[in-house]
Write a protein that holds these residues in place. Structure first.
Motif, PDB file in Angstrom:
ATOM      1  N   PRO A 207       0.817  -1.219   0.000  1.00  0.00           N
ATOM      2  CA  PRO A 207       0.000   0.000   0.000  1.00  0.00           C
ATOM      3  C   PRO A 207       0.853   1.272   0.000  1.00  0.00           C
ATOM      4  O   PRO A 207       1.964   1.302   0.542  1.00  0.00           O
ATOM      5  CB  PRO A 207      -0.808  -0.108   1.294  1.00  0.00           C
ATOM      6  CG  PRO A 207      -0.738  -1.542   1.687  1.00  0.00           C
ATOM      7  CD  PRO A 207       0.569  -2.051   1.184  1.00  0.00           C
ATOM      8  N   VAL A 208       0.280   2.321  -0.572  1.00  0.00           N
ATOM      9  CA  VAL A 208       0.994   3.588  -0.731  1.00  0.00           C
ATOM     10  C   VAL A 208       0.150   4.748  -0.224  1.00  0.00           C
ATOM     11  O   VAL A 208      -1.047   4.829  -0.497  1.00  0.00           O
ATOM     12  CB  VAL A 208       1.345   3.828  -2.222  1.00  0.00           C
ATOM     13  CG1 VAL A 208       1.865   5.243  -2.443  1.00  0.00           C
ATOM     14  CG2 VAL A 208       2.369   2.808  -2.703  1.00  0.00           C
ATOM     15  N   THR A 209       0.783   5.643   0.518  1.00  0.00           N
ATOM     16  CA  THR A 209       0.242   6.964   0.809  1.00  0.00           C
ATOM     17  C   THR A 209       1.220   7.976   0.252  1.00  0.00           C
ATOM     18  O   THR A 209       2.430   7.718   0.208  1.00  0.00           O
ATOM     19  CB  THR A 209       0.030   7.185   2.317  1.00  0.00           C
ATOM     20  OG1 THR A 209      -0.445   8.523   2.543  1.00  0.00           O
ATOM     21  CG2 THR A 209       1.300   6.965   3.103  1.00  0.00           C
ATOM     22  N   VAL A 210       0.721   9.107  -0.210  1.00  0.00           N
ATOM     23  CA  VAL A 210       1.574  10.115  -0.845  1.00  0.00           C
ATOM     24  C   VAL A 210       1.271  11.478  -0.236  1.00  0.00           C
ATOM     25  O   VAL A 210       0.106  11.880  -0.151  1.00  0.00           O
ATOM     26  CB  VAL A 210       1.341  10.164  -2.374  1.00  0.00           C
ATOM     27  CG1 VAL A 210       2.139  11.308  -3.004  1.00  0.00           C
ATOM     28  CG2 VAL A 210       1.730   8.840  -3.022  1.00  0.00           C
ATOM     29  N   HIS A 211       2.310  12.192   0.181  1.00  0.00           N
ATOM     30  CA  HIS A 211       2.132  13.583   0.573  1.00  0.00           C
ATOM     31  C   HIS A 211       1.658  14.368  -0.649  1.00  0.00           C
ATOM     32  O   HIS A 211       2.376  14.458  -1.649  1.00  0.00           O
ATOM     33  CB  HIS A 211       3.451  14.169   1.058  1.00  0.00           C
ATOM     34  CG  HIS A 211       3.794  13.850   2.476  1.00  0.00           C
ATOM     35  ND1 HIS A 211       4.144  12.585   2.885  1.00  0.00           N
ATOM     36  CD2 HIS A 211       3.832  14.635   3.590  1.00  0.00           C
ATOM     37  CE1 HIS A 211       4.406  12.609   4.189  1.00  0.00           C
ATOM     38  NE2 HIS A 211       4.218  13.837   4.652  1.00  0.00           N
ATOM     39  N   ALA A 212       0.486  14.927  -0.566  1.00  0.00           N
ATOM     40  CA  ALA A 212      -0.059  15.696  -1.692  1.00  0.00           C
ATOM     41  C   ALA A 212      -1.152  16.617  -1.180  1.00  0.00           C
ATOM     42  O   ALA A 212      -1.849  16.296  -0.218  1.00  0.00           O
ATOM     43  CB  ALA A 212      -0.618  14.758  -2.763  1.00  0.00           C
ATOM     44  N   GLY A 213      -1.296  17.766  -1.844  1.00  0.00           N
ATOM     45  CA  GLY A 213      -2.321  18.706  -1.418  1.00  0.00           C
ATOM     46  C   GLY A 213      -1.941  19.442  -0.151  1.00  0.00           C
ATOM     47  O   GLY A 213      -2.808  19.851   0.613  1.00  0.00           O
ATOM     48  N   GLU A 214      -0.639  19.626   0.060  1.00  0.00           N
ATOM     49  CA  GLU A 214      -0.149  20.394   1.213  1.00  0.00           C
ATOM     50  C   GLU A 214       0.528  21.665   0.705  1.00  0.00           C
ATOM     51  O   GLU A 214       0.017  22.769   0.881  1.00  0.00           O
ATOM     52  CB  GLU A 214       0.816  19.556   2.051  1.00  0.00           C
ATOM     53  CG  GLU A 214       1.326  20.290   3.290  1.00  0.00           C
ATOM     54  CD  GLU A 214       2.423  19.517   4.017  1.00  0.00           C
ATOM     55  OE1 GLU A 214       2.655  19.845   5.194  1.00  0.00           O
ATOM     56  OE2 GLU A 214       3.041  18.615   3.418  1.00  0.00           O
ATOM     57  N   ALA A 215       1.665  21.517   0.021  1.00  0.00           N
ATOM     58  CA  ALA A 215       2.371  22.670  -0.546  1.00  0.00           C
ATOM     59  C   ALA A 215       2.074  22.851  -2.024  1.00  0.00           C
ATOM     60  O   ALA A 215       2.583  23.774  -2.656  1.00  0.00           O
ATOM     61  CB  ALA A 215       3.872  22.511  -0.341  1.00  0.00           C
ATOM     62  N   ASP A 216       1.263  21.989  -2.588  1.00  0.00           N
ATOM     63  CA  ASP A 216       0.840  22.090  -3.981  1.00  0.00           C
ATOM     64  C   ASP A 216      -0.635  21.685  -4.033  1.00  0.00           C
ATOM     65  O   ASP A 216      -1.166  21.132  -3.072  1.00  0.00           O
ATOM     66  CB  ASP A 216       1.710  21.202  -4.870  1.00  0.00           C
ATOM     67  CG  ASP A 216       1.685  21.636  -6.341  1.00  0.00           C
ATOM     68  OD1 ASP A 216       0.986  22.618  -6.652  1.00  0.00           O
ATOM     69  OD2 ASP A 216       2.356  20.984  -7.157  1.00  0.00           O
ATOM     70  N   GLY A 217      -1.270  21.956  -5.170  1.00  0.00           N
ATOM     71  CA  GLY A 217      -2.711  21.814  -5.240  1.00  0.00           C
ATOM     72  C   GLY A 217      -3.209  20.579  -5.951  1.00  0.00           C
ATOM     73  O   GLY A 217      -2.679  19.479  -5.796  1.00  0.00           O
ATOM     74  N   LEU A 218      -4.231  20.775  -6.770  1.00  0.00           N
ATOM     75  CA  LEU A 218      -4.968  19.651  -7.339  1.00  0.00           C
ATOM     76  C   LEU A 218      -4.120  18.790  -8.261  1.00  0.00           C
ATOM     77  O   LEU A 218      -4.305  17.578  -8.315  1.00  0.00           O
ATOM     78  CB  LEU A 218      -6.196  20.167  -8.096  1.00  0.00           C
ATOM     79  CG  LEU A 218      -7.292  20.777  -7.227  1.00  0.00           C
ATOM     80  CD1 LEU A 218      -8.440  21.282  -8.097  1.00  0.00           C
ATOM     81  CD2 LEU A 218      -7.804  19.761  -6.214  1.00  0.00           C
ATOM     82  N   GLU A 219      -3.192  19.397  -9.001  1.00  0.00           N
ATOM     83  CA  GLU A 219      -2.371  18.584  -9.897  1.00  0.00           C
ATOM     84  C   GLU A 219      -1.502  17.613  -9.119  1.00  0.00           C
ATOM     85  O   GLU A 219      -1.246  16.495  -9.554  1.00  0.00           O
ATOM     86  CB  GLU A 219      -1.521  19.481 -10.805  1.00  0.00           C
ATOM     87  CG  GLU A 219      -2.300  20.105 -11.942  1.00  0.00           C
ATOM     88  CD  GLU A 219      -3.079  19.063 -12.745  1.00  0.00           C
ATOM     89  OE1 GLU A 219      -2.463  18.087 -13.225  1.00  0.00           O
ATOM     90  OE2 GLU A 219      -4.312  19.225 -12.885  1.00  0.00           O
ATOM     91  N   SER A 220      -1.041  18.053  -7.954  1.00  0.00           N
ATOM     92  CA  SER A 220      -0.253  17.159  -7.113  1.00  0.00           C
ATOM     93  C   SER A 220      -1.118  16.005  -6.603  1.00  0.00           C
ATOM     94  O   SER A 220      -0.664  14.853  -6.543  1.00  0.00           O
ATOM     95  CB  SER A 220       0.330  17.939  -5.937  1.00  0.00           C
ATOM     96  OG  SER A 220       1.079  17.089  -5.093  1.00  0.00           O
ATOM     97  N   ILE A 221      -2.358  16.309  -6.249  1.00  0.00           N
ATOM     98  CA  ILE A 221      -3.269  15.258  -5.806  1.00  0.00           C
ATOM     99  C   ILE A 221      -3.578  14.305  -6.944  1.00  0.00           C
ATOM    100  O   ILE A 221      -3.611  13.073  -6.765  1.00  0.00           O
ATOM    101  CB  ILE A 221      -4.557  15.875  -5.223  1.00  0.00           C
ATOM    102  CG1 ILE A 221      -4.226  16.651  -3.942  1.00  0.00           C
ATOM    103  CG2 ILE A 221      -5.595  14.799  -4.943  1.00  0.00           C
ATOM    104  CD1 ILE A 221      -5.391  17.421  -3.363  1.00  0.00           C
TER     105      ILE A 221
END
Length: 371
Positions: A207-221
């Motif tokens: 399984p994977v979790t990814v830091h996203a949607g913190e210092a960048d927006g929707l494209e990162s998510i």
């Protein structure tokens, strides 16, 4: 020293409630006293050797409004985590502090590639951390407390070792590792840079979790979901950029429209690893304001997203899971039933087998029924 106690209206102790921690960095949870002792042993200079002052220094430095500046505090914590002894001690105390906070299951994330400056191999770092975790669990059991811990092996998104770190995580999946994470500077370092690692992990069913949607927006998510096949979003708070709230008519009725990314995340029940205090410190919620009341947490909760509550870095944010829950309760008027929902959300989002997730949920329900 006993942790500060946080109460709900009516005198219910939040500390005593069973809790689950999904987003908690090993190198962000050191005790100031431990940093001082480990730094002295290796001759590393600190801003101060007073325990209280050092704790305040970390909180002040982290309260910058910038993720990049926030991350600089880790230069010190990582510096004292370069030996087997240092890693094992920090991991053991990490577990002890979670137990004191009422946590019954935690996933601790950390980046082995940042702990090699004194000659350790990647495998040795993982083994050292696992030894500390097991020592902490054993000490808890002797004291009558039950806790389970899983490692999330993290690769740094600005580096080029993600495939090697993914292979490391899979190699240790029978030795305490439950999943994989990508962390570090988010803006300018998209998930697709690490597609080979994510492909490898998908084939290995880790399984994977990814830091996203913190210092960048929707494209990162989008990248976390598409390239990373993320089952959870590390923070993910800026998913709210894909939500439109407006007035529908003269009676002031409101309407809410979800964009395609937000719709996908909500409908697929992809957990958001929200960290309220940290999100304020790093400026992750700057688009909405600079106070906890401005945090989109309640909007996401009311719309049915799988929200979870996390500390991110307990040292830098001078926090605990109980404190984060208390802050949210004060800001949004949450009661014990809401706090139970957050813990059940977290139980379902853990990277454990189904049967163990159900056992966690049962423990949560039993613990909340007892208050």
């Amino acid at each position: 020293m006993s942790p500060e106690e946080y109460l709900l209206p009516g005198g219910i102790s939040i500390n005593a409630l069973p809790k689950i921690s999904l987003h908690d960095h090993l190198d962000g949870g050191l005790r100031p006293g431990t940093i001082i002792e480990l730094a002295e042993a290796i001759g590393f200079a600190l801003p101060t050797t007073d325990e209280s002052d050092l704790g305040q220094w970390f909180a002040d430095q982290a309260n910058s409004g910038s993720l990049v500046e926030y991350l600089k505090t880790f230069d010190i914590t990582c510096a004292v985590m370069q030996t087997v002894e240092g890693l094992t001690r920090v991991a053991r105390e990490f577990v002890e502090d979670l137990v004191a906070d009422g946590v019954i299951y935690g996933e601790v994330r950390w980046a082995p590639e940042q702990h090699l400056t004194r000659g350790l191999t990647l495998d040795q770092t993982v083994e050292a951390v696992q030894a500390g975790i097991e020592a902490g669990i054993a000490a808890a059991a002797e004291a009558g407390h039950s806790i389970k811990i899983g490692q999330l092996i993290t690769a740094m998104r600005h580096a080029d070792r993600s495939l090697e770190i993914a292979e490391l995580a899979v190699r240790h999946r029978t030795g305490g590792v439950v999943g994989f994470d990508i962390a570090g500077a988010e803006l300018g370092f998209p998930a697709h840079n690490h597609r080979d690692a994510f492909d490898f992990l998908a084939k290995a069913f880790l399984p994977v979790t990814v830091h996203a949607g913190e210092a960048d927006g929707l494209e990162s998510i989008r990248g976390a979901l598409f390239d990373g096949r993320a089952l959870r979003l590390g923070h993910g708070v800026r998913i709210a950029e894909d939500i439109v709230v407006g007035r529908q008519d003269a009676d002031d009725n409101t309407y809410v429209t979800l964009g395609p990314v937000a719709q996908w995340v909500r409908d697929r029940e992809i957990a958001l690893e929200l960290s309220p205090s940290s999100n304020l410190q790093t400026g992750a919620i700057a688009a909405w304001g600079d106070d906890l009341l401005d945090h989109p947490f309640d909007l996401l909760y009311q719309l049915g997203f799988r929200v979870t509550v996390n500390t991110d870095n307990r040292l830098m944010s001078d926090t605990s899971l109980s404190k984060e829950l208390a802050l949210l309760s004060d800001a949004f008027g949450y009661d014990v039933d809401d706090l139970e929902v957050f813990q059940l959300n977290a139980a379902q989002a853990t990277f454990l087998p189904l049967e163990e997730r159900e056992e966690l949920a049962d423990a949560i329900v039993a613990g909340f029924e007892g208050v």
